[in-house]
Design a protein around this motif. Structure first.
Motif, PDB file in Angstrom:
ATOM      1  N   THR A  86       0.656  -1.110   0.063  1.00 54.09           N
ATOM      2  CA  THR A  86       0.125   0.004   0.006  1.00 54.09           C
ATOM      3  C   THR A  86       0.951   1.255   0.006  1.00 54.09           C
ATOM      4  N   HIS A  87       1.842   1.348   0.764  1.00 53.01           N
ATOM      5  CA  HIS A  87       2.877   2.340   0.692  1.00 53.01           C
ATOM      6  C   HIS A  87       3.417   2.699  -0.613  1.00 53.01           C
ATOM      7  N   ILE A  88       3.937   1.765  -1.443  1.00 52.15           N
ATOM      8  CA  ILE A  88       4.660   2.096  -2.604  1.00 52.15           C
ATOM      9  C   ILE A  88       3.585   2.265  -3.592  1.00 52.15           C
ATOM     10  N   SER A  89       2.299   1.709  -3.735  1.00 46.16           N
ATOM     11  CA  SER A  89       1.067   1.891  -4.587  1.00 46.16           C
ATOM     12  C   SER A  89       0.790   3.253  -4.487  1.00 46.16           C
ATOM     13  N   THR A  90       0.552   3.896  -3.242  1.00 48.20           N
ATOM     14  CA  THR A  90      -0.215   5.037  -2.863  1.00 48.20           C
ATOM     15  C   THR A  90       0.856   6.147  -3.329  1.00 48.20           C
ATOM     16  N   HIS A  91       2.045   6.025  -2.988  1.00 49.15           N
ATOM     17  CA  HIS A  91       3.051   6.971  -3.408  1.00 49.15           C
ATOM     18  C   HIS A  91       3.215   6.974  -4.907  1.00 49.15           C
ATOM     19  N   TYR A  92       3.303   5.902  -5.726  1.00 46.62           N
ATOM     20  CA  TYR A  92       3.359   5.873  -7.160  1.00 46.62           C
ATOM     21  C   TYR A  92       1.930   6.717  -7.801  1.00 46.62           C
ATOM     22  N   TYR A  93       0.817   6.532  -7.249  1.00 41.70           N
ATOM     23  CA  TYR A  93      -0.361   7.066  -7.995  1.00 41.70           C
ATOM     24  C   TYR A  93      -0.307   8.562  -7.527  1.00 41.70           C
ATOM     25  N   VAL A  94      -0.051   9.104  -6.145  1.00 43.97           N
ATOM     26  CA  VAL A  94       0.100  10.537  -5.855  1.00 43.97           C
ATOM     27  C   VAL A  94       1.229  11.017  -6.616  1.00 43.97           C
ATOM     28  N   GLY A  95       2.379  10.504  -6.644  1.00 42.78           N
ATOM     29  CA  GLY A  95       3.399  11.209  -7.560  1.00 42.78           C
ATOM     30  C   GLY A  95       2.886  11.406  -9.106  1.00 42.78           C
ATOM     31  N   PHE A  96       2.161  10.165  -9.571  1.00 37.78           N
ATOM     32  CA  PHE A  96       1.666  10.637 -10.891  1.00 37.78           C
ATOM     33  C   PHE A  96       0.798  11.696 -11.089  1.00 37.78           C
ATOM     34  N   CYS A  97      -0.225  11.724 -10.123  1.00 38.74           N
ATOM     35  CA  CYS A  97      -1.115  12.797  -9.990  1.00 38.74           C
ATOM     36  C   CYS A  97      -0.270  14.161 -10.169  1.00 38.74           C
ATOM     37  N   TYR A  98       0.475  14.260  -9.284  1.00 37.72           N
ATOM     38  CA  TYR A  98       1.251  15.458  -9.304  1.00 37.72           C
ATOM     39  C   TYR A  98       2.065  15.886 -10.589  1.00 37.72           C
ATOM     40  N   MET A  99       2.439  14.722 -11.273  1.00 34.86           N
ATOM     41  CA  MET A  99       3.159  15.091 -12.414  1.00 34.86           C
ATOM     42  C   MET A  99       2.415  15.282 -13.640  1.00 34.86           C
ATOM     43  N   MET A 100       1.085  14.924 -13.672  1.00 35.64           N
ATOM     44  CA  MET A 100       0.091  15.188 -14.662  1.00 35.64           C
ATOM     45  C   MET A 100      -0.506  16.707 -14.365  1.00 35.64           C
ATOM     46  N   LEU A 101      -0.476  17.090 -13.124  1.00 35.46           N
ATOM     47  CA  LEU A 101      -0.793  18.370 -12.665  1.00 35.46           C
ATOM     48  C   LEU A 101       0.469  19.593 -12.916  1.00 35.46           C
ATOM     49  N   ARG A 102       1.490  18.954 -13.343  1.00 33.06           N
ATOM     50  CA  ARG A 102       2.556  19.719 -13.530  1.00 33.06           C
ATOM     51  C   ARG A 102       3.264  20.510 -12.312  1.00 33.06           C
ATOM     52  N   ARG A 103       3.079  19.454 -11.142  1.00 32.41           N
ATOM     53  CA  ARG A 103       3.606  20.005  -9.896  1.00 32.41           C
ATOM     54  C   ARG A 103       4.743  18.984  -9.781  1.00 32.41           C
ATOM     55  N   TYR A 104       5.809  19.309 -10.504  1.00 26.48           N
ATOM     56  CA  TYR A 104       7.056  18.512 -10.634  1.00 26.48           C
ATOM     57  C   TYR A 104       7.800  18.340  -9.129  1.00 26.48           C
ATOM     58  N   PRO A 105       8.148  19.320  -8.402  1.00 25.78           N
ATOM     59  CA  PRO A 105       8.603  19.404  -6.981  1.00 25.78           C
ATOM     60  C   PRO A 105       7.992  18.310  -6.181  1.00 25.78           C
ATOM     61  N   ASP A 106       6.563  18.372  -6.192  1.00 27.85           N
ATOM     62  CA  ASP A 106       5.979  17.490  -5.339  1.00 27.85           C
ATOM     63  C   ASP A 106       5.990  16.092  -5.680  1.00 27.85           C
ATOM     64  N   ALA A 107       5.884  15.855  -6.969  1.00 29.76           N
ATOM     65  CA  ALA A 107       6.045  14.456  -7.733  1.00 29.76           C
ATOM     66  C   ALA A 107       7.505  14.002  -7.510  1.00 29.76           C
ATOM     67  N   ILE A 108       8.505  14.963  -7.548  1.00 32.34           N
ATOM     68  CA  ILE A 108       9.801  14.455  -7.107  1.00 32.34           C
ATOM     69  C   ILE A 108      10.096  14.132  -5.823  1.00 32.34           C
ATOM     70  N   ARG A 109       9.547  14.732  -4.909  1.00 30.41           N
ATOM     71  CA  ARG A 109       9.658  14.300  -3.441  1.00 30.41           C
ATOM     72  C   ARG A 109       8.848  13.228  -3.104  1.00 30.41           C
ATOM     73  N   THR A 110       7.684  13.085  -3.884  1.00 31.73           N
ATOM     74  CA  THR A 110       7.220  11.730  -3.551  1.00 31.73           C
ATOM     75  C   THR A 110       7.972  10.552  -4.017  1.00 31.73           C
TER      76      THR A 110
END
Length: 628
Positions: free
Chosen positions: A344-368
């Protein structure tokens, strides 16, 4: 030459020939009497149950004794609410028996093993719910090891609906005269509960992908899909997940835990749960509610709604993952209140980071991505990690981690060079360069070659998007149009067949990445000068893409205007909405801040505009550029 008869009355004696003729005459007369056929049909109907029983007994006799013993012991452990034994049977014994006996075959059908359960003195309801759970394992095995047919797809959906209906709408006990539903007395391990939610969404995703391929369907499949338009619909899947969240009151539970954290004499988590609702008091419903939130994130991403995906994580993301995972402050007490399975930890980070990437919030995606990749690397170094004796579980986690690394490589290349977010973790960056060095090099240089690299990594690392709506199988005319559609029209987008959602999101992403393609070259020139004119910059960039004979016909203002437009894109790319923002001045220990001088916003969608580049510039009235 005529074919010889098998027998001839000429070769018989007269008495035998007369007997054969009499028998044939009798059957001919009976054939003209419908009552004879009715009598024979009734006799056959009486024999059918006996034949079915004999077939079931033969199938049960073919089941290995060790499998029979496992099913009986498994059922007894669930009846006794023996969680350690249920965990061992589920995580260890079942996979071993699968590899030994059913690696390329189906497990015995639930109807076949049902007679084994009568020896445990279980009630009819207890036997029924065990068969529902067993059927869940049965279809999960079919999806993972075999190829499901349309009956498997429909029946797995029906079984999932039956399981969730039992959990959500079970009647109260016989002693209670009210008709209100009541929690069920069922104890299952966290890993099984996560697999139930995860497999439910996976089968939904696979069915939607299979359903969208209209031309590969047989006539029988088209008829079944026309009659079962509600099977695996987006509405039914979302309804199940939202119902589990509402029934468990998981968000209210997390809010209550947050309020208890600031108190001196805080109540234990179990006491807090009991004060909310009878469902919240049971670990079964709390865990299912929490996993349903994570499942909602995944479903919304598959449907392409990245903002709503982060929105449903408001309470869970802030409380459970608002510290070391997504923010700045470690929240140790949260990890004892709700399950923290590595999957659950890895899957959740994957999907949250992908959301940030598609919203062009790259700093948040990189941290995730950095957080979860560090977690996976630590997990790799550990031996006999708890709960991961099963190789298939670890392989799935490793695949998700590798896709996360590819997403990190893309975000690292989209953030401008010199940004502090490109230096968050050199170890992860070096790992990404070893795995995707060629693509990262092309993406960093820009140009058309960069878009090809972006496309390669995106198609590999992105989720398998689905169409929310089913093709119109209940409309014969519309289906006929889809079946007769020209492949050339499909490629041009003029066909009635819906476009592939993955390529639709790919085009949106490449449009954003393509706008940043010229920025590395532009940024390198701005670093060389503290002041220069747009005319000089445009000559450096060679923005006038014409032949030598046509150069005089092109106005210089056009080239300067194009240079200014690219600089505006660079200016916009130098800032980003970030959930993690620097803290100015003295850090207040009461705030959600770390010793690194940053703090995390509460919601995953919240954030402030920050600078993501070490270069700043301004354009004055005479179009002179001054960089800092």
């Amino acid at each position: 030459m005529s074919r010889p008869t098998l027998w001839s009355t000429a070769d018989m004696d007269d008495d035998l020939a007369d007997a054969v003729d009499a028998e044939l005459s009798m059957y001919a007369q009976q054939g003209q009497n419908p009552a004879i056929y009715d009598q024979l049909g009734a006799q056959i109907e009486q024999l059918e149950p006996l034949l079915a029983i004999q077939q079931h007994m033969a199938a049960l006799a073919a089941v290995p004794d060790v499998v029979k013993s496992f099913i009986v012991s498994f059922h007894q452990a669930i009846l006794n609410r023996d969680l350690p034994s249920v965990t061992i049977f589920y995580t260890t014994t079942f996979p071993k028996l699968t590899d030994r006996f059913y690696s390329r075959a189906e497990w015995p059908e639930p109807e076949i093993i049902a007679p084994l359960l009568s020896s445990n003195n279980a009630t009819e309801d207890q036997v029924h719910i065990f068969l529902v759970l067993y059927r869940d394992l049965y279809y999960r095995h079919v999806y993972s090891r075999l190829q499901p047919n349309i009956d498997d797809r429909f029946h797995s959906y029906e079984n999932s609906c039956e399981l969730f209906n039992y959990l959500l709408n079970s009647p109260s006990s016989a002693n209670d005269e009210s008709d209100e539903p009541a929690p069920v007395d069922l104890v299952l391990p966290e890993q099984w509960l996560w697999d139930i939610i995860d497999e439910f969404i996976y089968q939904f995703q696979v069915f939607c992908s299979w359903r969208s391929k209209v031309k590969s369907k047989t006539d029988d499949e088209l008829m079944m899909l026309a009659d079962g338009t509600g099977v695996w619909s987006s509405y039914s899947v979302l309804n199940v997940l939202y119902s589990l969240i509402q029934k468990s009151k998981i968000n209210e539970y997390i809010v209550a835990l947050k309020e208890e954290q600031g108190k001196e004499n805080s109540r234990p988590a179990e006491e807090v749960a009991q004060s909310i609702s009878p469902y919240t008091a049971l670990p079964l419903y709390r865990t299912l509610g929490y996993f349903s939130v994570l499942g909602l994130l995944r479903v919304h991403v598959l449907l392409g709604d990245f903002t709503l995906g982060l929105k449903v994580m408001d309470q869970v993301g802030e409380f459970l993952l608002g510290g070391s995972s997504f923010g700045a402050k470690t929240n140790k007490s949260s990890f004892t209140a709700l399950p923290t399975l590595p999957a659950t930890h890895i899957s959740t980070h994957y999907y949250v980071g992908f959301c940030y990437m598609m919203l062009r919030r790259y700093p948040d995606a990189i941290r995730t991505f950095v957080t979860v990749l560090n977690f996976f690397q630590r997990m790799q170094r550990m031996r006999n990690y708890s709960g991961y004796e099963r190789k298939d579980q670890y392989d799935q986690i490793a695949k998700t981690a590798d896709r996360t690394l590819a997403l990190y490589a893309m975000c690292h290349s989209l953030v401008l060079p010199g940004s502090p977010f490109t230096r968050l973790d050199d170890n992860i960056t070096n790992t990404a360069k070893e795995r995707y060095g060629d693509q990262m090099g092309r993406m960093s240089r820009g140009g058309s070659d960069a878009l090809v690299a972006f496309e390669e990594l995106f198609l590999y690392a992105c989720p398998k998007f689905i169409n929310a709506n089913s093709p119109p199988y209940d409309d014969p005319e519309a289906i006929a149009l889809l079946l007769n559609a020209d492949p050339a029209d499909v490629a041009e987008g003029s066909s009635p067949i819906p476009t592939d959602p993955t390529h639709r999101h790919l085009r949106l992403f490449l449009a954003s990445a393509g706008a940043q393609s010229p920025l590395p070259t532009l940024r390198s020139f701005l670093h060389l000068y503290t002041s220069l004119t747009t005319e000089k910059l445009s000559s450096f960039l060679d923005l006038v893409k014409v032949n030598e004979s046509d150069k005089e016909a092109v106005e210089d203002a056009e080239a300067e205007e194009e240079a200014i437009q690219e600089m505006m894109v660079l200016k916009q790319s130098s800032k980003s909405l970030s959930r993690i923002v620097p803290v100015q001045g003295k850090v207040d220990k009461g705030n959600d801040a770390s010793s690194a001088g940053v703090r995390a916003q509460g919601s995953l969608l919240a954030g402030e505009m920050i600078s993501t580049s070490d270069l700043n510039f301004a354009i004055d009235d005479v179009r002179s550029i001054k960089s800092e």
